[in-house]
Design a protein around this motif. Structure first.
Motif, mmCIF file in Angstrom:
data_model
loop_
_atom_site.group_PDB
_atom_site.id
_atom_site.type_symbol
_atom_site.label_atom_id
_atom_site.label_comp_id
_atom_site.label_asym_id
_atom_site.label_seq_id
_atom_site.Cartn_x
_atom_site.Cartn_y
_atom_site.Cartn_z
ATOM 1 N N ASN A 1 20.958 91.679 13.176
ATOM 2 C CA ASN A 1 21.925 90.595 12.329
ATOM 3 C C ASN A 1 22.259 89.340 12.872
ATOM 4 O O ASN A 1 22.285 89.468 14.379
ATOM 5 C CB ASN A 1 22.981 91.169 11.701
ATOM 6 C CG ASN A 1 22.688 92.169 10.716
ATOM 7 O OD1 ASN A 1 21.573 92.212 10.104
ATOM 8 N ND2 ASN A 1 23.422 93.330 10.491
ATOM 9 N N VAL B 1 24.462 85.483 13.349
ATOM 10 C CA VAL B 1 25.835 84.502 13.257
ATOM 11 C C VAL B 1 25.335 83.067 13.116
ATOM 12 O O VAL B 1 24.260 82.714 14.011
ATOM 13 C CB VAL B 1 26.932 84.925 13.990
ATOM 14 C CG1 VAL B 1 26.516 84.696 15.347
ATOM 15 C CG2 VAL B 1 28.181 84.262 13.453
ATOM 16 N N PRO C 1 30.946 89.704 14.652
ATOM 17 C CA PRO C 1 30.674 88.344 14.269
ATOM 18 C C PRO C 1 31.266 87.228 14.614
ATOM 19 O O PRO C 1 30.813 86.319 15.171
ATOM 20 C CB PRO C 1 30.273 88.652 12.772
ATOM 21 C CG PRO C 1 30.258 90.023 12.239
ATOM 22 C CD PRO C 1 31.000 90.576 13.441
ATOM 23 N N LYS D 1 34.856 82.873 8.383
ATOM 24 C CA LYS D 1 33.802 83.277 7.529
ATOM 25 C C LYS D 1 33.705 82.901 5.988
ATOM 26 O O LYS D 1 34.506 82.820 5.464
ATOM 27 C CB LYS D 1 33.519 84.855 7.670
ATOM 28 C CG LYS D 1 32.099 85.327 7.258
ATOM 29 C CD LYS D 1 32.165 86.908 7.637
ATOM 30 C CE LYS D 1 30.944 87.194 6.665
ATOM 31 N NZ LYS D 1 30.523 88.826 6.970
ATOM 32 N N GLU E 1 27.891 85.603 3.751
ATOM 33 C CA GLU E 1 26.629 85.920 4.521
ATOM 34 C C GLU E 1 25.612 86.096 3.614
ATOM 35 O O GLU E 1 25.408 86.246 2.381
ATOM 36 C CB GLU E 1 27.082 87.501 4.934
ATOM 37 C CG GLU E 1 27.455 88.632 4.150
ATOM 38 C CD GLU E 1 27.809 89.789 4.774
ATOM 39 O OE1 GLU E 1 27.372 91.003 4.345
ATOM 40 O OE2 GLU E 1 28.639 89.845 5.592
ATOM 41 N N SER E 2 24.417 86.221 4.260
ATOM 42 C CA SER E 2 23.091 86.216 3.351
ATOM 43 C C SER E 2 22.093 86.668 4.103
ATOM 44 O O SER E 2 21.690 86.757 5.259
ATOM 45 C CB SER E 2 22.918 84.660 3.235
ATOM 46 O OG SER E 2 21.488 84.388 2.360
ATOM 47 N N ILE F 1 20.812 90.073 8.218
ATOM 48 C CA ILE F 1 21.819 89.387 7.607
ATOM 49 C C ILE F 1 22.467 88.442 8.496
ATOM 50 O O ILE F 1 22.865 88.666 9.576
ATOM 51 C CB ILE F 1 22.894 90.413 6.886
ATOM 52 C CG1 ILE F 1 22.252 91.352 5.839
ATOM 53 C CG2 ILE F 1 24.188 89.613 6.529
ATOM 54 C CD1 ILE F 1 23.102 92.396 5.644
ATOM 55 N N HIS G 1 25.646 86.045 9.131
ATOM 56 C CA HIS G 1 27.131 85.817 8.696
ATOM 57 C C HIS G 1 27.338 84.286 9.164
ATOM 58 O O HIS G 1 27.145 83.685 10.077
ATOM 59 C CB HIS G 1 27.949 86.536 9.793
ATOM 60 C CG HIS G 1 27.893 87.862 9.460
ATOM 61 N ND1 HIS G 1 28.477 88.707 8.882
ATOM 62 C CD2 HIS G 1 26.716 89.004 10.232
ATOM 63 C CE1 HIS G 1 28.053 90.013 8.916
ATOM 64 N NE2 HIS G 1 27.230 90.086 9.738
ATOM 65 N N TYR H 1 29.756 80.869 9.201
ATOM 66 C CA TYR H 1 31.131 80.525 9.693
ATOM 67 C C TYR H 1 31.356 78.942 9.494
ATOM 68 O O TYR H 1 30.213 77.926 9.985
ATOM 69 C CB TYR H 1 31.631 80.896 10.993
ATOM 70 C CG TYR H 1 31.867 82.483 11.137
ATOM 71 C CD1 TYR H 1 33.168 82.837 11.125
ATOM 72 C CD2 TYR H 1 30.823 83.375 11.236
ATOM 73 C CE1 TYR H 1 33.517 84.404 11.315
ATOM 74 C CE2 TYR H 1 31.046 84.632 11.132
ATOM 75 C CZ TYR H 1 32.494 85.199 11.332
ATOM 76 O OH TYR H 1 32.877 86.617 11.192
ATOM 77 N N LYS I 1 19.469 77.817 7.082
ATOM 78 C CA LYS I 1 20.820 78.094 7.227
ATOM 79 C C LYS I 1 21.831 76.878 7.437
ATOM 80 O O LYS I 1 23.032 76.797 6.993
ATOM 81 C CB LYS I 1 21.088 79.070 8.578
ATOM 82 C CG LYS I 1 20.512 78.438 9.842
ATOM 83 C CD LYS I 1 20.804 79.741 10.962
ATOM 84 C CE LYS I 1 20.485 79.134 12.199
ATOM 85 N NZ LYS I 1 19.082 78.354 12.154
#
Length: 194
Positions: free
Chosen positions: A48, A50, A94, A115, A118-119, A129, A131, A133, A179
């Protein structure tokens, strides 16, 4: 009925376990009509991640990066990719990872990370996934030149466009990273809306 009750895994084959893990799985899926249907899918597990959008509400600027991305290049993108700072969690919290990535890549120490969502970024094949921010920054929050970690192959340029300039980069195709587009749209709607 839960999804776990609708999936019966028959066989998992590891196709590659080099940098990340690529698996081929054969399973039965129970359809809405009650019938079981055999299916085969490949999944790519890279862990995952960030990503962070830093913004300065006074100057209306954001912090972006520009770097080489080989997968984008082999898919016809003959330029560096403009992105929000990002990285893999590598089993870290995260928010802690978000702070570290921003500082490594941009040289800015963020203020008040928050945060926002999340996607799954590509759920048809990738397990990751991300996260998301946001955090504020000021020009005086620069503690280093950034640029990423050379031993990880990073050679990152730091950009500081206004939000309006960044949104124009989406419109004209200079920003193609999903993103980044998501966080810039979030900023336009919630952070720097006029």
């Amino acid at each position: 009925m839960s999804i776990a009750e609708r999936v019966r895994v028959r066989h998992v084959q590891v196709l590659s376990d080099d940098h990340y893990v690529l698996k081929k799985t054969t399973y039965d899926f129970r359809r809405r009509n009650g019938q079981w249907q055999p299916q085969t899918r490949e999944t790519y597990d890279r862990g995952n991640g960030v990503t962070v959008l830093l913004y300065d509400p006074t100057r209306r600027t954001v912090v972006l990066t520009r770097q080489f991305r080989y997968p984008a290049f082999v898919n016809g993108h003959d330029d560096l990719l403009i992105e929000t700072p990002a990285g893999l969690l590598d089993d870290a919290d995260p928010e802690a990872r978000a702070r570290a990535e921003v500082e490594e890549e941009t040289g800015f120490r963020p203020r008040g990370l928050r945060k926002v969502f999340e996607s799954f970024m590509s759920p048809g094949a990738v397990t990751e996934i991300v996260h998301f921010y946001v955090g504020e920054y000021r020009a005086e929050d620069r503690v280093d030149s950034g640029g990423g970690l050379a031993h990880e192959g990073e050679d990152i340029e730091v950009l500081e466009p206004t939000l309006e300039e960044a949104l124009a980069m989406i419109e004209d195709g200079r920003i193609k990273d999903g993103k980044t587009i998501m966080l810039l749209q979030y900023a336009a709607l919630h952070l720097l809306a006029r």
